[in-house]
Design a protein around this motif. Structure first.
Motif, PDB file in Angstrom:
ATOM      1  N   TYR A  64       0.741  -1.191   0.005  1.00 37.91           N
ATOM      2  CA  TYR A  64       0.015   0.144   0.114  1.00 37.91           C
ATOM      3  C   TYR A  64       0.966   1.198   0.022  1.00 37.91           C
ATOM      4  N   GLN A  65       2.093   1.316   0.838  1.00 41.34           N
ATOM      5  CA  GLN A  65       2.628   2.452   0.912  1.00 41.34           C
ATOM      6  C   GLN A  65       3.285   2.652  -0.482  1.00 41.34           C
ATOM      7  N   ASP A  66       3.872   1.730  -1.400  1.00 42.62           N
ATOM      8  CA  ASP A  66       4.039   2.179  -2.833  1.00 42.62           C
ATOM      9  C   ASP A  66       3.067   2.778  -3.580  1.00 42.62           C
ATOM     10  N   PHE A  67       1.785   2.156  -3.458  1.00 40.05           N
ATOM     11  CA  PHE A  67       0.642   2.789  -4.322  1.00 40.05           C
ATOM     12  C   PHE A  67       0.148   4.018  -3.515  1.00 40.05           C
ATOM     13  N   GLN A  68       0.317   4.270  -2.479  1.00 37.06           N
ATOM     14  CA  GLN A  68      -0.023   5.612  -1.878  1.00 37.06           C
ATOM     15  C   GLN A  68       0.941   6.522  -2.350  1.00 37.06           C
ATOM     16  N   HIS A  69       2.278   6.286  -2.534  1.00 34.51           N
ATOM     17  CA  HIS A  69       3.290   7.290  -3.224  1.00 34.51           C
ATOM     18  C   HIS A  69       2.769   7.872  -4.674  1.00 34.51           C
ATOM     19  N   CYS A  70       2.017   6.550  -5.266  1.00 34.93           N
ATOM     20  CA  CYS A  70       1.874   7.011  -6.490  1.00 34.93           C
ATOM     21  C   CYS A  70       0.550   7.863  -6.613  1.00 34.93           C
ATOM     22  N   ILE A  71      -0.468   7.569  -5.640  1.00 36.46           N
ATOM     23  CA  ILE A  71      -1.783   8.482  -5.456  1.00 36.46           C
ATOM     24  C   ILE A  71      -1.430   9.860  -5.267  1.00 36.46           C
ATOM     25  N   ASN A  72      -0.513  10.122  -4.223  1.00 41.02           N
ATOM     26  CA  ASN A  72      -0.110  11.569  -3.831  1.00 41.02           C
ATOM     27  C   ASN A  72       0.545  12.112  -4.894  1.00 41.02           C
ATOM     28  N   LYS A  73       1.647  11.664  -5.669  1.00 42.70           N
ATOM     29  CA  LYS A  73       2.356  11.934  -6.736  1.00 42.70           C
ATOM     30  C   LYS A  73       1.133  12.332  -7.952  1.00 42.70           C
ATOM     31  N   ALA A  74       0.168  11.498  -8.079  1.00 47.99           N
ATOM     32  CA  ALA A  74      -0.757  11.647  -8.923  1.00 47.99           C
ATOM     33  C   ALA A  74      -1.686  12.809  -8.834  1.00 47.99           C
ATOM     34  N   ILE A  75      -1.864  13.300  -7.577  1.00 47.83           N
ATOM     35  CA  ILE A  75      -2.849  14.336  -6.970  1.00 47.83           C
ATOM     36  C   ILE A  75      -1.964  15.591  -7.185  1.00 47.83           C
ATOM     37  N   ASP A  76      -0.578  15.749  -7.202  1.00 49.50           N
ATOM     38  CA  ASP A  76       0.284  16.572  -7.503  1.00 49.50           C
ATOM     39  C   ASP A  76       0.475  16.858  -8.948  1.00 49.50           C
ATOM     40  N   THR A  77       0.608  15.794  -9.598  1.00 51.65           N
ATOM     41  CA  THR A  77       0.872  15.969 -11.060  1.00 51.65           C
ATOM     42  C   THR A  77      -0.403  16.302 -11.942  1.00 51.65           C
ATOM     43  N   TYR A  78      -1.575  15.787 -11.386  1.00 47.56           N
ATOM     44  CA  TYR A  78      -2.666  15.943 -12.398  1.00 47.56           C
ATOM     45  C   TYR A  78      -3.807  17.035 -11.711  1.00 47.56           C
ATOM     46  N   GLN A  79      -3.295  17.899 -11.119  1.00 46.28           N
ATOM     47  CA  GLN A  79      -4.150  18.726 -10.295  1.00 46.28           C
ATOM     48  C   GLN A  79      -5.061  19.371 -11.048  1.00 46.28           C
ATOM     49  N   THR A  80      -4.870  19.833 -12.384  1.00 47.44           N
ATOM     50  CA  THR A  80      -5.919  20.414 -13.186  1.00 47.44           C
ATOM     51  C   THR A  80      -6.932  19.250 -13.744  1.00 47.44           C
ATOM     52  N   ASP A  81      -6.267  18.260 -13.928  1.00 44.49           N
ATOM     53  CA  ASP A  81      -7.355  17.351 -14.586  1.00 44.49           C
ATOM     54  C   ASP A  81      -8.250  16.544 -13.768  1.00 44.49           C
ATOM     55  N   LEU A  82      -8.101  16.722 -12.287  1.00 47.31           N
ATOM     56  CA  LEU A  82      -8.930  16.274 -11.506  1.00 47.31           C
ATOM     57  C   LEU A  82     -10.187  17.106 -11.357  1.00 47.31           C
ATOM     58  N   PHE A  83     -10.195  18.434 -11.871  1.00 48.20           N
ATOM     59  CA  PHE A  83     -11.281  19.257 -11.902  1.00 48.20           C
ATOM     60  C   PHE A  83     -11.926  19.318 -13.087  1.00 48.20           C
ATOM     61  N   ARG A  84     -11.750  18.292 -13.968  1.00 52.28           N
ATOM     62  CA  ARG A  84     -12.340  18.064 -15.296  1.00 52.28           C
ATOM     63  C   ARG A  84     -13.023  16.764 -15.455  1.00 52.28           C
ATOM     64  N   TYR A  85     -13.918  16.524 -16.358  1.00 57.50           N
ATOM     65  CA  TYR A  85     -14.621  15.462 -16.599  1.00 57.50           C
ATOM     66  C   TYR A  85     -13.915  14.107 -17.225  1.00 57.50           C
ATOM     67  N   GLY A  86     -12.673  14.521 -17.282  1.00 62.26           N
ATOM     68  CA  GLY A  86     -11.701  13.427 -17.852  1.00 62.26           C
ATOM     69  C   GLY A  86     -11.717  13.397 -19.257  1.00 62.26           C
ATOM     70  N   THR A  87     -11.087  12.179 -19.737  1.00 58.81           N
ATOM     71  CA  THR A  87     -11.073  12.147 -21.369  1.00 58.81           C
ATOM     72  C   THR A  87     -11.912  11.005 -21.797  1.00 58.81           C
ATOM     73  N   PRO A  88     -12.553  10.893 -22.873  1.00 55.03           N
ATOM     74  CA  PRO A  88     -13.518   9.915 -23.183  1.00 55.03           C
ATOM     75  C   PRO A  88     -12.935   8.318 -23.147  1.00 55.03           C
ATOM     76  N   LYS A  89     -11.770   8.174 -23.443  1.00 62.13           N
ATOM     77  CA  LYS A  89     -11.256   6.869 -23.515  1.00 62.13           C
ATOM     78  C   LYS A  89     -10.468   6.422 -22.356  1.00 62.13           C
ATOM     79  N   GLY A  90     -10.197   7.322 -21.719  1.00 64.61           N
ATOM     80  CA  GLY A  90      -9.349   7.253 -20.500  1.00 64.61           C
ATOM     81  C   GLY A  90      -8.165   8.148 -20.416  1.00 64.61           C
ATOM     82  N   LEU A  91      -7.414   8.341 -19.272  1.00 62.28           N
ATOM     83  CA  LEU A  91      -6.055   8.924 -19.334  1.00 62.28           C
ATOM     84  C   LEU A  91      -5.102   8.506 -20.459  1.00 62.28           C
ATOM     85  N   PRO A  92      -4.648   9.613 -21.468  1.00 62.09           N
ATOM     86  CA  PRO A  92      -3.872   8.962 -22.426  1.00 62.09           C
ATOM     87  C   PRO A  92      -2.625   8.400 -21.955  1.00 62.09           C
TER      88      PRO A  92
END
Length: 445
Positions: free
Chosen positions: A95-123
């Protein structure tokens, strides 16, 4: 013990005891410094440790607040043997490894989290998925890969959307994936079954069904079938593919256990040159955890627009946080290292299961493949419900196979055995108890 560690333990005790409940504000740093007779830096070090455990959070110019008083559950010694549960062992996941990825994902994709996303999935995830699929001998273009909310979403969409062959009846192996059987029955989807056993399916019967019925697609698990634990031979897969082309029937291939394949030379039904008739589905629920709710669907060109249209009406896009975290987990190499570790652990359990079945249940027809789940075929005289209840009293948990069948299809007396949540040292003990219970006349009609 260092002073900050002692302060940390004191605050932790208050949080766990509920003295400081969720949402409660901690005393100020100055007050804590006076209370514990130490410097502010020592207090900040103790608070940082609580914050790293996600027990408290800070509001600038306001102070520290309690997030939750509950600590993560620790694995407990179990006094039962659970052959019924098919979900992965939760405490084995890093879990700790994946938690790093979640925290980093929130930092990296901050603007994307406030959109409805992409039709096919995250490119960027689709790019990583393409590389991963190549490991399973699935060579697909990025434009044909869709990210879905688990394989169940793919199956739901494929079941209701129109197909180019204009047909409406779904053919499913019997037994098959219980949640998909539940879906077909709940929504009254037109479906018929074909019997699958330890020896596979009757290809003459398959051809007869393809030729005589209005088959839209054939849903199959060629590799490590759920719940039987068996796989099709290359010859069988080739013939299934050939019959599908001949009778204009599509194949929906659910390769949910591809990660646990021991032989890297085993190919799925989906191969070069066959993509236009085979839809390939891949889940992460067994190799990682079901709560991730991420699946992959590889679709022929003719399906992409329709699938996209139907997908947009369900959830617009799968969880962006989950997608972004999984992308980083794949790209960083964490998934590859974890995959190797967990497959070795499950292979060891699977070997123990096969050895125990061969030792104690050799007289029953069973799967011989090394898989985390297997089965034995029981004589018709066995009262399956009574057998399961008898073993439950001995703290051995089993489940019936009724949900794995369509209602109108003849149910075989199959006892499924899953070792996903069984400690390896207890597998032989449990199988021996099952063998003993099958010797008791009280468990027969």
């Amino acid at each position: 013990m260092l002073k900050y560690e002692w302060i940390y333990s004191q605050l932790l005790t208050q949080i766990q005891a509920g003295t400081l409940q969720s949402g409660a504000k901690l005393p100020s740093i100055r007050q804590l410094s006076q209370q514990f007779s130490c410097s502010k830096s020592t207090i900040l070090t103790a608070l940082k440790k609580l914050e790293d455990q996600h027990l408290i959070y800070v509001l600038p110019k306001s102070g520290y607040y309690v997030v939750d008083h509950q600590l993560p559950l620790q694995p407990q010694e179990r006094d039962h043997i659970d052959f019924a549960t098919s979900s992965p062992s939760w405490h084995a996941f890093p879990y700790q490894d994946f938690q790093h990825c979640i925290n980093k994902a929130i930092d990296t994709y901050q603007t994307d989290l406030f959109r409805y996303g992409t039709p096919k999935g995250l490119p960027s995830l689709i790019t990583e998925a393409k590389k991963l699929l190549a490991n399973y001998q699935v060579f697909a273009k990025e434009e044909n890969i869709f990210i879905t909310s688990g394989v169940q979403q793919s199956l739901t969409l494929l079941s209701i959307m129109p197909f180019p062959n204009g047909r409406s009846t779904i053919l499913v192996e019997q037994p098959s994936y219980h949640l998909y059987m539940d879906y077909l029955k709940t929504y009254g989807v037109s479906a018929i079954g074909i019997k699958r056993t330890t020896d596979g399916i009757d290809l003459h019967e398959l051809e007869s069904i393809f030729s005589k019925h209005d088959i839209k697609f054939f849903y199959t698990m060629p590799r490590l079938h759920n719940p039987l634990g068996t796989s099709y031979s290359k010859k069988t897969k080739d013939l299934i593919r050939k019959l599908a082309y001949q009778y204009n029937v599509y194949i929906v291939e659910d390769d949910y256990l591809a990660d646990f394949e021991q032989n890297s030379k085993i190919d799925p039904i989906y191969t070069d040159g066959t993509q236009q008739y085979v839809i390939y589905l891949k889940s992460f629920s067994k190799i990682m955890f079901p709560g991730l709710r991420i699946g992959l669907a590889v679709l022929p060109d003719v399906f992409t627009d329709t699938f996209q249209q139907y997908k947009n009406t369900t959830d617009i896009d799968s969880s962006m946080i989950s997608q972004a975290a999984l992308e980083l987990y794949l790209k960083s190499g964490m998934f590859e290292r974890y995959q190797k570790k967990v497959t070795e652990a499950y292979a060891s359990r699977a070997n123990s299961l096969q050895q125990s079945i061969a030792t104690h249940l050799a007289q029953y027809q069973a799967s011989i493949e090394v898989c985390m789940h297997s089965h034995i075929v029981l004589p018709r005289q066995v009262n399956t419900q009574k057998l399961i209840q008898h073993l439950m009293q001995h703290k051995i948990y089993l489940d019936t196979i009724n949900r794995n069948y369509l209602d109108a299809f003849d149910h075989e007396r199959i006892l499924k055995l899953n070792v996903s949540n069984v400690e390896e040292s207890k597998i032989n003990v449990g199988i021996r108890e099952i063998a003993s219970a099958l010797q008791s006349p009280s468990n027969y009609f």
